[in-house]
Write a protein that holds these residues in place. Structure first.
Motif, PDB file in Angstrom:
ATOM      1  N   VAL B 216       0.835  -1.205   0.050  1.00 39.89           N
ATOM      2  CA  VAL B 216       0.140  -0.112   0.002  1.00 39.89           C
ATOM      3  C   VAL B 216       0.779   1.322   0.122  1.00 39.89           C
ATOM      4  N   GLY B 217       0.487   2.391  -0.913  1.00 36.95           N
ATOM      5  CA  GLY B 217       1.284   3.410  -0.847  1.00 36.95           C
ATOM      6  C   GLY B 217       2.570   3.478  -1.870  1.00 36.95           C
ATOM      7  N   MET B 218       2.716   2.183  -2.423  1.00 34.55           N
ATOM      8  CA  MET B 218       3.908   2.066  -3.536  1.00 34.55           C
ATOM      9  C   MET B 218       3.829   3.308  -4.680  1.00 34.55           C
ATOM     10  N   GLY B 219       2.506   3.609  -4.934  1.00 29.84           N
ATOM     11  CA  GLY B 219       2.331   4.571  -6.050  1.00 29.84           C
ATOM     12  C   GLY B 219       2.834   5.936  -5.577  1.00 29.84           C
ATOM     13  N   GLU B 220       2.527   6.408  -4.463  1.00 25.70           N
ATOM     14  CA  GLU B 220       3.089   7.624  -4.077  1.00 25.70           C
ATOM     15  C   GLU B 220       4.629   7.776  -4.227  1.00 25.70           C
ATOM     16  N   GLN B 221       5.436   6.817  -3.862  1.00 22.52           N
ATOM     17  CA  GLN B 221       6.901   6.624  -3.995  1.00 22.52           C
ATOM     18  C   GLN B 221       7.269   7.232  -5.347  1.00 22.52           C
ATOM     19  N   VAL B 222       6.726   6.775  -6.421  1.00 20.94           N
ATOM     20  CA  VAL B 222       7.006   6.951  -7.648  1.00 20.94           C
ATOM     21  C   VAL B 222       6.439   8.069  -8.352  1.00 20.94           C
ATOM     22  N   LEU B 223       5.545   8.538  -7.728  1.00 25.04           N
ATOM     23  CA  LEU B 223       4.843   9.744  -8.247  1.00 25.04           C
ATOM     24  C   LEU B 223       5.426  11.132  -8.623  1.00 25.04           C
ATOM     25  N   ILE B 224       6.158  11.613  -7.377  1.00 25.38           N
ATOM     26  CA  ILE B 224       6.880  12.662  -7.592  1.00 25.38           C
ATOM     27  C   ILE B 224       7.932  12.642  -8.753  1.00 25.38           C
ATOM     28  N   LEU B 225       8.628  11.492  -8.838  1.00 22.80           N
ATOM     29  CA  LEU B 225       9.704  11.216  -9.786  1.00 22.80           C
ATOM     30  C   LEU B 225       9.048  11.322 -11.217  1.00 22.80           C
ATOM     31  N   THR B 226       7.852  10.721 -11.165  1.00 28.92           N
ATOM     32  CA  THR B 226       7.073  11.049 -12.450  1.00 28.92           C
ATOM     33  C   THR B 226       6.747  12.417 -13.101  1.00 28.92           C
ATOM     34  N   PHE B 227       6.394  13.119 -12.092  1.00 26.19           N
ATOM     35  CA  PHE B 227       5.986  14.346 -12.358  1.00 26.19           C
ATOM     36  C   PHE B 227       7.163  15.093 -12.857  1.00 26.19           C
ATOM     37  N   VAL B 228       8.437  14.965 -12.286  1.00 25.99           N
ATOM     38  CA  VAL B 228       9.551  15.362 -12.618  1.00 25.99           C
ATOM     39  C   VAL B 228       9.882  14.966 -14.335  1.00 25.99           C
ATOM     40  N   VAL B 229       9.689  13.934 -14.494  1.00 24.77           N
ATOM     41  CA  VAL B 229       9.825  13.544 -15.854  1.00 24.77           C
ATOM     42  C   VAL B 229       9.021  14.241 -16.631  1.00 24.77           C
ATOM     43  N   VAL B 230       7.810  14.317 -16.343  1.00 27.75           N
ATOM     44  CA  VAL B 230       6.590  14.996 -17.361  1.00 27.75           C
ATOM     45  C   VAL B 230       6.885  16.251 -17.330  1.00 27.75           C
ATOM     46  N   VAL B 231       7.471  16.911 -16.538  1.00 27.11           N
ATOM     47  CA  VAL B 231       7.819  18.402 -16.446  1.00 27.11           C
ATOM     48  C   VAL B 231       8.950  18.597 -17.314  1.00 27.11           C
ATOM     49  N   ILE B 232      10.121  17.685 -17.077  1.00 30.14           N
ATOM     50  CA  ILE B 232      11.156  18.040 -18.047  1.00 30.14           C
ATOM     51  C   ILE B 232      10.975  17.679 -19.462  1.00 30.14           C
ATOM     52  N   GLY B 233      10.110  16.732 -19.685  1.00 33.18           N
ATOM     53  CA  GLY B 233      10.045  16.343 -21.001  1.00 33.18           C
ATOM     54  C   GLY B 233       8.939  17.349 -21.775  1.00 33.18           C
ATOM     55  N   GLY B 234       8.240  18.057 -20.976  1.00 29.17           N
ATOM     56  CA  GLY B 234       7.042  18.727 -21.707  1.00 29.17           C
ATOM     57  C   GLY B 234       5.730  18.110 -21.362  1.00 29.17           C
ATOM     58  N   VAL B 235       4.895  18.845 -20.573  1.00 28.23           N
ATOM     59  CA  VAL B 235       3.586  18.340 -19.912  1.00 28.23           C
ATOM     60  C   VAL B 235       2.838  18.022 -21.480  1.00 28.23           C
ATOM     61  N   GLY B 236       2.290  16.866 -21.643  1.00 33.99           N
ATOM     62  CA  GLY B 236       1.118  16.663 -22.372  1.00 33.99           C
ATOM     63  C   GLY B 236       1.977  15.994 -23.772  1.00 33.99           C
ATOM     64  N   SER B 237       3.300  15.923 -23.832  1.00 35.89           N
ATOM     65  CA  SER B 237       4.084  15.465 -24.875  1.00 35.89           C
ATOM     66  C   SER B 237       4.635  13.787 -24.575  1.00 35.89           C
ATOM     67  N   ILE B 238       4.189  12.952 -25.434  1.00 35.40           N
ATOM     68  CA  ILE B 238       4.417  11.475 -25.061  1.00 35.40           C
ATOM     69  C   ILE B 238       6.134  11.632 -25.433  1.00 35.40           C
ATOM     70  N   ARG B 239       6.434  12.124 -26.546  1.00 29.88           N
ATOM     71  CA  ARG B 239       7.924  12.160 -26.986  1.00 29.88           C
ATOM     72  C   ARG B 239       8.635  12.771 -25.773  1.00 29.88           C
ATOM     73  N   GLY B 240       8.127  13.788 -25.091  1.00 27.73           N
ATOM     74  CA  GLY B 240       8.797  14.282 -24.142  1.00 27.73           C
ATOM     75  C   GLY B 240       9.055  13.639 -23.070  1.00 27.73           C
ATOM     76  N   ALA B 241       8.007  12.727 -22.897  1.00 25.57           N
ATOM     77  CA  ALA B 241       7.952  11.754 -21.518  1.00 25.57           C
ATOM     78  C   ALA B 241       9.382  10.843 -22.088  1.00 25.57           C
ATOM     79  N   PHE B 242       9.138  10.330 -23.053  1.00 19.98           N
ATOM     80  CA  PHE B 242      10.029   9.235 -23.482  1.00 19.98           C
ATOM     81  C   PHE B 242      11.635  10.030 -23.252  1.00 19.98           C
ATOM     82  N   VAL B 243      11.709  11.040 -23.806  1.00 16.90           N
ATOM     83  CA  VAL B 243      13.042  11.719 -23.538  1.00 16.90           C
ATOM     84  C   VAL B 243      13.511  12.075 -22.197  1.00 16.90           C
ATOM     85  N   GLY B 244      12.459  12.826 -21.532  1.00 21.10           N
ATOM     86  CA  GLY B 244      12.427  13.118 -20.046  1.00 21.10           C
ATOM     87  C   GLY B 244      12.711  11.736 -19.308  1.00 21.10           C
TER      88      GLY B 244
END
Lengths: 389, 305
Positions: B216-244
């Motif tokens: 329980v709670g395993m999702g919150e552990q990775v959530l922040i890093l996931t948001f960092v990826v999304v922000v670095i890659g460009g919000v809403g962009s799949i290509r960005g998420a891949f590179v990020g």
């Protein structure tokens, strides 16, 4: 809130059923961690504490008690709020339950400043064990460092010379590495502080392999430990480099979740389910009967905490109002601990024995923690000498 | 040298793991404009369903589709029951509602499975390790994560860029009302899309089960890093998420791998160097995010323009 409601209702029902109706129950406030990855720790402490109360028919030491449980969610702020509510609204003098040292660090001073008594079933941070020790503060479990001192001594007894040590980068992690090194006395080939929210340890595994130590010591409680152990085995390190840990890194729950990746790991602990004493046999059997699972050492501490409170209540005739008298009775530790030898040292932290355990396949083919021998006898802690009570 | 190759592989593998999580998040945000904090819960649902089915049947091949289906179903019902009401609201309401969903799913999981973490075995055919170069063996399972991540990236590209559904999705992102006026059931489309995003998170959960702890709670552990990826890659962009995701994975791993040794050579006290190194490597990806935001405020590969 329903949790609190149902437990007080259960306690109330037990209380109604008992003939000694005249005495108002002693309220015990339990602040513990029930949600999130650390949730099973608090659950075991709570369940074992309640088991002790139930075995005595809703009483501890002959006095009817009411245990009120609240979840701190591993948030120090939330713990503080609960403590305040317990003391101000519920007028509770006797508190227990905290699992994590960071929550204890925020909550315990508030309780002591309000002239309450705190009995710890788990966290034993170093800063409350030395100069800051307090006459109304008791730790039934252990002082944090001693867990890892036992691992260090165990590694030394097993003849390892060069260790690689890893722990998360927070107070208890630093205490762990300091404690291990205090007793190990060999070479440290590498020292890594991991992150508390880390899930992937591949980079650390590669560094361990490159350093080629005799033994790896790691402290990763709860879910961190599961991920670490599994990735250690998957990296092929388990066959090559033995591992020495203290009990928080490999309790029976972690063992179940890790599976075969834990075979052969050396553990040191103050308690194990196979201890051959009457108190422990009763505890393990009753716990399994009621909850249908093997107790972890957290459960043993919850149970011992209840027994220590029971002994004190018995001595004071079920009164906590005279805090000084209650604390004096607590300090005598006049109860039969499930771990065998037990007394409080000068800083009211335990003086007890530490044992070497090993993960082995039992008769039923399941991996289990098996007690091998004594590592340290009547071991107190490093900070007791600074405590003037 | 093998050590450096191994660490680079570790970084790439972590990157693909992050990509699986970030792709769903960024897909849902980029096209539907919803910030879904409960993405981590869907990851947890995928992992738990896999663990439960694997424990019952003993087969990972049966368990993995079950995990995906459970996450997709949970995602679609989440959209139908809760998120659908929030499209017109602002992001704060969405954050509040999906945060509530996190609490709900955590408690539900506790009730269903208890607080003890679950065990998922590595499927036998992915167990063990293979030689990559001289002096380096690498776990097969981690290579499998890379392969699954790569396959997912290609499949997503084909789905969005080459299929009719993808065309509708892109059209819906640009002008929701126009698509509806042309007779497309946009509500159904969004539900399906949410299901796809949820399934991606579920896939990450399925893959994470055997190497992490399913709890329980395993999702919150990775959530922040996931948001960092999304922000670095460009919000809403799949290509960005891949590179990020790859950038974050590699930077994070290499910092953890190289920094302690480097600082130990520069500083006199070993344990001080270790403490500093762990502090710096923990900050690494966040500093990277800050730098990316300074230079390219919309991320490395922004979604629109």
């Amino acid at each position: 809130m329903s949790l609190k409601g149902s437990i007080s209702a259960a306690a109330l029902a037990l209380f109604m059923a008992s003939p000694a109706f005249a005495q108002a129950p002693v309220k015990i406030g339990m602040i513990t961690t029930l949600s999130g990855p650390g949730g099973y720790l608090g659950q075991d402490v709570r369940d074992a504490f309640n088991l002790a109360v139930e075995l005595e028919g809703g009483k501890l030491g002959g006095a009817p008690v009411q245990v009120i449980v609240e979840d701190d969610a591993l948030k120090p702020g939330q713990g503080k709020e609960i403590a305040e509510r317990f003391m101000k609204t519920e007028k509770i003098k006797l508190l227990t339950g905290i699992i994590f040292s960071n929550v204890a660090g925020a909550v315990v001073p508030d309780i002591l400043d309000n002239d309450g008594v705190y009995v710890s079933p788990n966290a034993g941070p170093s800063n409350f064990a030395g100069k800051e020790c307090h006459k109304n503060y008791f730790v039934v479990s252990w002082q944090n460092d001693t867990l890892h001192e036992s691992a260090g001594q165990n590694a030394r007894n097993l003849g390892y010379k060069k260790a690689f040590v890893l722990a998360p980068n927070y107070q208890a992690g630093k205490d762990a590495i300091a404690g291990f090194k205090r007793m190990f006395k060999g070479d440290v080939a590498g020292e890594i502080y991991t992150r508390l929210d880390q899930t992937d340890f591949a980079a650390e595994m590669a560094q361990i392999r490159a350093a080629n130590p005799d033994v790896v010591f790691q402290f990763h409680p709860g879910g961190l430990g599961i991920a670490f152990m599994r990735q250690y085995a998957q990296a092929g390190l388990l066959e090559k480099t033995p591992m020495v840990v203290a009990s928080p890194s490999l309790d029976s729950v972690i063992l179940k979740a890790v599976g075969d990746a834990a075979a052969g790991v050396n553990v040191s602990s103050h308690w194990n389910s196979d201890f051959d004493n009457a108190a422990n046999k009763k505890f393990v059997a009753e716990f399994q009967k009621k909850y249908n699972r093997l107790p972890t050492y957290y459960a043993s501490q919850g149970y011992d905490t209840a027994l220590s409170i029971a002994a004190a209540l018995k001595a004071t005739g079920g009164k906590v109002d005279d805090v000084a008298a209650f604390s004096k009775a607590m300090a005598k530790a006049d109860f039969q601990s499930v771990r065998g030898n037990f007394k409080f040292g000068p800083n009211q932290h335990p003086v007890h024995d530490w044992f070497a355990l090993k993960v082995e396949k039992g008769a039923d083919g399941q991996l289990a923690l098996v007690t091998k021998g004594k590592v340290l006898e009547n071991h107190g802690d490093f900070y007791a000498k600074d405590c003037k009570l | 040298m093998p050590l450096l190759i191994e660490q680079a592989l570790n970084g790439v593998q972590l990157g693909f793991m992050l990509f699986l999580l970030a792709a769903g998040l960024t897909l849902i945000f980029g096209i539907m404009g919803v910030i879904n904090l409960a993405q981590g819960s869907l990851y947890m649902i995928g992992a738990y369903a896999t663990a439960a089915v694997a424990a019952k049947t003993g087969s990972f091949l049966l368990a993995a589709p079950a995990g995906l289906a459970a996450a997709a179903l949970a995602g679609m019902s989440m959209e139908y029951l809760v998120v659908r009401r929030l499209y017109a609201r602002d992001h704060l309401d969405q954050v509040l509602a999906t945060f509530g969903l996190i609490l709900f799913f955590n408690q539900l999981t506790t009730i269903l499975f208890g607080r003890q973490p679950l065990f998922v075995e590595i499927p036998p055919f992915l167990n063990g390790s293979v030689p990559i170069v001289e002096g380096l063996r690498y776990p097969v399972y981690r290579l499998a994560i890379i392969a699954v991540g790569l396959a997912t990236a290609i499949a997503l590209y084909v789905l969005i860029a080459r299929t009719r559904l993808g065309m509708l999705i892109r059209a819906g992102a640009t002008n929701r009302d126009m698509v509806r006026a042309l007779g497309v059931d946009i509500r159904l489309l969004y539900t399906v899309l949410f299901g796809v995003g949820a399934m991606l998170a579920g896939l990450a959960g399925v893959m994470a089960g055997p190497i992490l702890s399913v709890q329980v709670g395993m999702g919150e552990q990775v959530l922040i890093l996931t948001f960092v990826v999304v922000v670095i890659g460009g919000v809403g962009s799949i290509r960005g998420a891949f590179v990020g995701a790859l950038v974050v994975g590699v930077v994070d791993t290499l910092l953890r791998a190289v920094l302690p040794g480097l600082l130990r050579q520069l500083m006199s006290s070993g344990s001080e160097a270790d403490a500093l190194a762990s502090g710096l490597s923990a900050m690494g990806v966040y500093m990277l995010m800050a730098i990316v935001l300074l230079i390219r405020p919309k991320g490395l590969l922004p979604a629109h323009g």
